[in-house]
Write an enzyme that holds these catalytic residues in place. Structure first.
Site, PDB file in Angstrom:
ATOM      1  N   GLU A 443       0.938  -1.267   0.180  1.00 22.08           N
ATOM      2  CA  GLU A 443      -0.004  -0.158   0.031  1.00 22.08           C
ATOM      3  C   GLU A 443       1.011   1.378   0.028  1.00 22.08           C
ATOM      4  OE1 GLU A 443      -2.734  -0.278   3.063  1.00 22.08           O
ATOM      5  OE2 GLU A 443      -3.785  -1.989   2.145  1.00 22.08           O
ATOM      6  N   GLU A 522      -4.005  -9.107  -0.363  1.00 18.05           N
ATOM      7  CA  GLU A 522      -4.474  -8.894   0.863  1.00 18.05           C
ATOM      8  C   GLU A 522      -6.168  -8.775   0.692  1.00 18.05           C
ATOM      9  OE1 GLU A 522      -2.609  -5.897   3.589  1.00 18.05           O
ATOM     10  OE2 GLU A 522      -4.343  -5.279   4.424  1.00 18.05           O
TER      11      GLU A 522
END
Length: 808
Positions: A443, A522
């Site tokens: 991220e 994820e």
């Protein structure tokens, strides 16, 4: 005792390897010594001026053995600078010192010290000389002590760790020398650190090629002719193949690569069911007359590396393949902490967790969001897990903690250290057969600036591929449609495109460009995300958030841990784990839980286990708070064709498996007694059953452990579970009694814990409140001979005891 144990194991292993390499050298003397350096350190939990100096007075410092995480010792406090991101545990500066001697016979050798992990911003000195500084707490540190040692006299290693700049992460990172330390002594001409790379470029059922590449360093002042002998040993220690190189001359202070390819007939391929492991034993020899004149040779160095023979790849149309088999990557994300042990986690804790996850159908691990310990990867190799080895949680742009405070994290050091850290980790990890992906980051907030992010990613990919060209690189993309990663070319720089959550977006990205290889780096526990992967062949797999609860990432005090795990901190499976098992495991199973409205599972409830996003609303019992007549929503997870539910022997009906993977539900009018689920497959055969019984009054403690025999040493602990039950042995789900543990015999209580993420009790003690009727004691053997008796008591309850045998 740990040092003695390590020395004995090393001797046995060395004898085996020297026997395998005997044809390649004359002398059997081992030129490389790797000594466990964990014992007999001194520690100060504060800063100290001039503590790096040899004659500094450390007589009042605390004596301890490594690995050690001083942050997990607490106490928890809302005012701690780590805030919720770090679990409200303490941070600051700590010092370690160790006195040691080396024999005069080593004076002509090269001496190195290896730290597997020091958290964080570490500085290391030897006899007052500064060896180096390293910000990253997850990477291996290697320092050359040569030229700064007093042979035959006192030497002092000093280490300063500083994580006082907080909050420094979005999750708990610990503090101190939390992984192992080794002292390595070699000849001046030796294999470079992590300089041996074993790969298997060609693999079939009948034959495999094993390529062994070795970097040799000449730290002497004269040229030397060298050649290498290679032996490949199978899982039984038998030689499966061998070879040797021609003599090459290595100039003074030069590093040169030599390599050999060896053919292995009928290889035992590493896979998830039978993770066969081989060892590559390499002997470095001096001898200008060539390898055929063995009488003229001298052994300079020898090393072994464990590896696996396997072929894997990702396909844009069909996903992941291993040894010719196509299947889904069914993974979980794991942080590096181990509950009551913080970051200094014994191997047996991870082994217990991994075995439990594997029984649930998990076959892969993502190391979120930093490299793990080498021992963790050893376990994945041995147990048969696939691994995504992740490097960073940020690049040059910082993230914010859950309370909105900007983190003082790795972005401060990224430009100076990221390529160095990446190269060191790849060289350390590249021989592990479990690793199928490297991840360049999670991220990353640099990606909205395409020119910045693409330049950084290109540099990291180059480092990954230069040091290991055999594995693909991915990245856990963060809202790629918002940052235009699929449009500006960043995503297509990756060998395999990874994206967090938003499964529809990554599937759309593949549809837009079918040559893209994709994986969910994820995802949540949701059924929709599982079905999206299940029903789309290009979607190679997913890693759910998370496999095990972890410290930190808390939105508010008094919550100190994140409750998103399939397993709680003690390693016990949550009800949601069995829903996952019903999707991911082929073994027939059935499991029941009561689904409670979220408003009925408040933080003060012992059933509560998470935060606003992950509150536990499933209870695997038939003892609700309200024992009066009312309706209970019973949720049943099973991979079997039909499940029939019974209450006190009366059938409540049977239900077929759902194609959309949703659970089977019954609204049941509560009556105390026995709730039973019976699962059947073809021909109406019963293949699995599950019972829940209403508990009576609390009466006793029941102890259990899966560890029958315990060996001394840091890595081995027994998990002793204490359950509060009624007189029939039925667990009391709301019991919160204070349980006291006592030890007699050659053992100690290493820590205590429960699964309560709101508890602020300390771990280095001998008592713990039960949570949801359970607590645990982690027991370590201090010696062998005789048994360790563990006794548990609590007021107004009958106690219990068990005995764990000890052995070498």
């Amino acid at each position: 005792m740990l040092a003695v144990y390590f020395h004995m194991k090393l001797q046995t292993f060395t004898v085996l390897i020297l026997a395998a390499l005997a044809p390649f050298f004359c002398s059997a003397a081992n030129p490389r010594m790797a000594k466990n350096f964990d014992d007999d350190w001194l520690f100060l939990k504060s800063d100290a001026a001039d503590a790096q100096q040899v004659h500094f007075d450390d007589s009042s410092w605390r004596k301890l053995n490594l690995p050690h995480d001083w942050s997990i010792e607490g106490p928890f406090a809302e005012t701690n600078s780590t805030r919720g991101s770090g679990g409200f545990l303490p941070a600051g500066t700590g010092w370690y010192r160790k006195h040691f001697t080396l024999p005069n016979s080593d004076a002509d050798k090269k001496v190195f010290i290896q730290f597997e992990g020091v958290m964080a911003n570490s500085d290391v000195w030897i006899n007052g000389f500064h060896l180096g500084h390293r910000p990253n707490g997850y990477v291996e540190l290697n320092y050359n002590l040569t030229g700064h040692l007093n042979f035959g006299g006192d030497n002092v290693i000093a280490v300063r760790c500083d994580n006082s700049l907080q909050p420094a992460s979005r999750f708990y990172c610990g503090a101190g020398i939390y992984r192992h330390v080794r002292l390595v002594v070699t000849d001046p001409i030796h294999f470079a650190q992590n300089g041996i790379f074993v790969s298997t470029p060609e693999v079939s059922e009948t034959q495999a090629t094993v390529r062994v590449q070795c970097e040799v360093t000449n730290e002497s002042d004269s040229a030397q002719g060298v050649f290498a002998g290679f032996s490949i040993l199978d899982s039984l220690g038998k030689i499966a193949g061998s070879g040797e190189t021609v003599t090459q001359t290595i100039e003074p202070h030069e590093t040169k690569r030599i390599e050999q390819s060896i053919t292995i007939k009928n290889p035992q391929r590493w896979d998830l069911e039978k993770p066969a492991l081989y060892r590559a034993a390499v002997a470095l020899n001096a001898g200008l007359n060539g390898p055929t004149s063995h009488s003229m040779t001298k052994l300079l160095d020898e090393q072994t590396n464990t590896f696996g023979i396997r072929e894997f790849h990702f396909d844009a149309d069909t996903g992941f393949w291993l040894n010719g088999k196509n299947f889904k990557v069914k993974g979980v994300c794991l942080h590096a902490d181990g509950g009551a042990f913080g970051m200094a986690v014994p191997d047996s804790i991870w082994e217990d967790r991994l075995r439990t996850l594997k029984a649930l159908g998990v076959n892969a691990i993502r190391t979120a969001h930093n490299p793990p310990s080498p021992e963790f990867l050893d376990l994945c190799d041995r147990l048969g897990f696939l691994v995504m080895d992740e490097m960073f949680d940020c690049w040059t742009i910082s993230k914010s903690g859950l309370d909105g405070v900007k983190l003082q994290d790795y972005h401060l050091y990224f430009n100076d250290w990221s390529k160095i850290d990446t190269a060191d980790i790849v060289r350390r990890d590249r021989n592990h057969p479990s690793i199928i992906l490297y991840s360049a980051g999670n991220e990353i907030h640099d990606t909205p600036n395409a020119s910045l992010a693409k330049g950084i990613l290109a540099g990291l990919i180059d480092v990954f591929h230069t040091n290991d060209p055999t594995r693909p690189v991915t990245q856990a993309l963060f809202r790629p449609n918002a940052s235009h990663d699929y449009d500006d070319g960043l995503a297509d720089m990756l060998d395999v495109i990874g994206q967090n959550y938003r499964e529809k977006e990554i599937l759309a990205a593949h549809e837009q460009k079918p040559s893209r290889k994709i994986i969910g780096t994820e995802t949540t526990h949701s059924r929709e995300q599982w079905v999206a992967m299940r029903d789309h062949p290009p979607y190679a797999g997913q890693f759910i958030w998370t496999g095990v609860d972890y410290w930190g990432e808390s939105r508010r005090w008094p919550l100190v841990a994140h409750g998103s795990g399939l397993l709680d901190r003690t390693g016990a499976s949550r009800p949601v784990a069995f829903e996952r098992q019903s999707w991911w495991s082929d073994k027939p199973m059935v499991y029941m839980a009561r689904r409670v409205a979220r408003n009925d599972a408040m933080p003060t409830d012992p059933g509560y286990a998470g935060d606003e996003l992950y509150s536990m609303v499933l209870f695997s019992d038939w003892t609700p708070k309200n024992l009066q007549p009312h309706n209970e929503n019973v949720e049943v997870y099973s991979n079997c064709k039909t499940v029939e539910l019974f209450l006190n022997g009366k059938s409540l009906g049977a239900k077929e498996i759902h194609a959309d993977a949703s659970p089977r539900n019954w609204m049941v009018s509560f009556v105390p007694g026995t709730l039973k689920a019976v699962a059947r497959n073809e021909k109406d055969k019963v293949v699995a059953t599950e019972e829940l019984k209403t508990a009576g009054a609390p009466a006793k403690i029941v102890l259990s452990t899966e560890t029958a025999t315990l060996s001394p040493g840091f890595e081995k602990v027994a998990i002793v579970r204490a359950k509060i039950t009624d007189k029939r042995g039925i667990e009391i789900p709301l019991a919160n009694d204070l349980v006291s543990f006592r030890i007699s015999g050659p053992g100690e209580i290493a820590a205590v814990d429960n699964a309560n993420n709101l508890s602020h009790e300390l771990f280095q003690t001998n008592e713990r409140h039960a949570f949801h009727g359970e607590c645990v004691a982690f027991v370590r053997a201090t010696n062998y001979g005789g048994g360790i008796k563990v006794k548990a008591t609590a007021p107004d309850l009958a106690g219990d005891s068990i005995v764990i045998k000890t052995a070498k």
